[in-house]
Each structure stands twice: as C-alpha cells, then as structure tokens.
Design a protein around this motif. Structure first.
Motif, PDB file in Angstrom:
ATOM      1  N   TRP A  26      96.002  89.901 143.150  1.00 48.50           N
ATOM      2  CA  TRP A  26      94.731  90.261 142.513  1.00 48.50           C
ATOM      3  C   TRP A  26      93.580  89.525 143.172  1.00 48.50           C
ATOM      4  N   ASP A  29      91.756  90.933 146.518  1.00 48.52           N
ATOM      5  CA  ASP A  29      90.625  91.857 146.520  1.00 48.52           C
ATOM      6  C   ASP A  29      89.303  91.125 146.731  1.00 48.52           C
ATOM      7  N   TYR A  30      89.251  89.873 146.351  1.00 44.19           N
ATOM      8  CA  TYR A  30      88.030  89.077 146.426  1.00 44.19           C
ATOM      9  C   TYR A  30      87.978  88.216 147.693  1.00 44.19           C
ATOM     10  N   LEU A 124      84.144  92.824 141.120  1.00 43.18           N
ATOM     11  CA  LEU A 124      83.935  93.874 142.105  1.00 43.18           C
ATOM     12  C   LEU A 124      83.259  95.064 141.437  1.00 43.18           C
ATOM     13  N   PRO A 129      84.519  98.799 146.030  1.00 39.90           N
ATOM     14  CA  PRO A 129      85.204  97.509 146.105  1.00 39.90           C
ATOM     15  C   PRO A 129      84.694  96.608 147.234  1.00 39.90           C
TER      16      PRO A 129
END
Length: 153
Positions: A26, A29-30, A124, A129
């Motif tokens: 998870w 994504d950042y 996001l 994204p």
C-alpha cells in the motif's frame, strides 16, 4: 466449543502480521519522487522523494528549483529544531506518516521557507494516482493548506 487463549492469540498475531506484510504494498503507491508546486505562483519549487521506513513514510528534498537571484543552495535559518541552519536540499521534511484508512497521517511536515512544522495528511487523488494531495495544518482543519504534488517519472 470454546476457543483456547493460545488459538485466539495465534489468530490475532496472524491477522496483525498479514496487515503489516500488506503495508509495504500500500505504501508503494506513495513511494517515489514528487514535484512540489507553489500554491501561489503555480511554479515547481522542489522534488521530494517519499520513502518507506519501518512502516512509516518520510519525505526528503532531493532537488530545488531556484529562480534567478535566489540563493542556489539555501539553509533553513528559520527552523527551530535540529534542522536549523542545515541545507534545505537533502533535508527530510516529512516525518512519521502512518496509514489511516485510505490515507496517510499522524505525521509532520516542515515548511523550510518559514521553519514551521505542521501536522500532515496525504492522500492520492482518486481520479489521478500521479497526483498527491499534501495537507499541513496546526490542528484545526480550517487552518490548513493543501498542495497538489505531481509524480516525477
């Protein structure tokens, strides 16, 4: 049939372990490099590398965009913590971000322009994204500022 304490403990540890193992996916994504955009001028100000460490996210300035006449390698002379008089380029400005539902929060962000430290939340953009919303506040939602950062390929 009663469940033994050992069985319940094992289930709890298994669920907690699964959650921790899913955290890096998870966080991915950042993780990456993001271009910060000045909310007043609309100009790019810096590139911040967001990275995961021990289940938390941190952000470090890796490049500064400087206008002619601006100090090319500034220091944070307004900072009041250990970053005082440290070079802004290379400085960790986001610390201690942890997952909270569909966003990251409970961390802090430093504005090296004024030396102030704010509570930080980031998420996001749902429709893109490659856009990261970064909000800093002093504990009151109506005293907050949100910037949109763009992912750098």
């Amino acid at each position: 049939m009663k469940t033994s304490l050992t069985t319940r403990l094992l289930r709890t540890v298994t669920v907690a372990g699964a959650l921790l193992l899913s955290l890096p996916a998870w966080a991915a994504d950042y993780v990456g490099t993001w271009k910060t955009i000045d909310d007043e001028s609309g100009k790019p100000r810096s590139k911040v590398k967001i990275y995961e460490q021990n289940g938390q996210l941190f952000g470090q300035i890796v490049h500064l965009y400087r206008d002619p006449g601006e100090e090319p390698d500034p220091v944070c002379d307004e900072c009041t913590d250990s970053r005082k008089d440290q070079k802004v380029n290379g400085m960790v400005i986001i610390t201690g971000m942890s997952p909270v539902k569909e966003y990251w929060g409970n961390g802090q962000i430093l504005d090296p322009g004024n030396g102030k430290i704010y509570n930080c939340t980031m998420w996001l953009e749902e429709s893109d994204p490659n856009t990261l919303n970064v909000r800093g506040d002093i504990g009151l939602s109506f005293l907050s500022r949100t910037q949109q950062w763009k992912r750098v390929e």
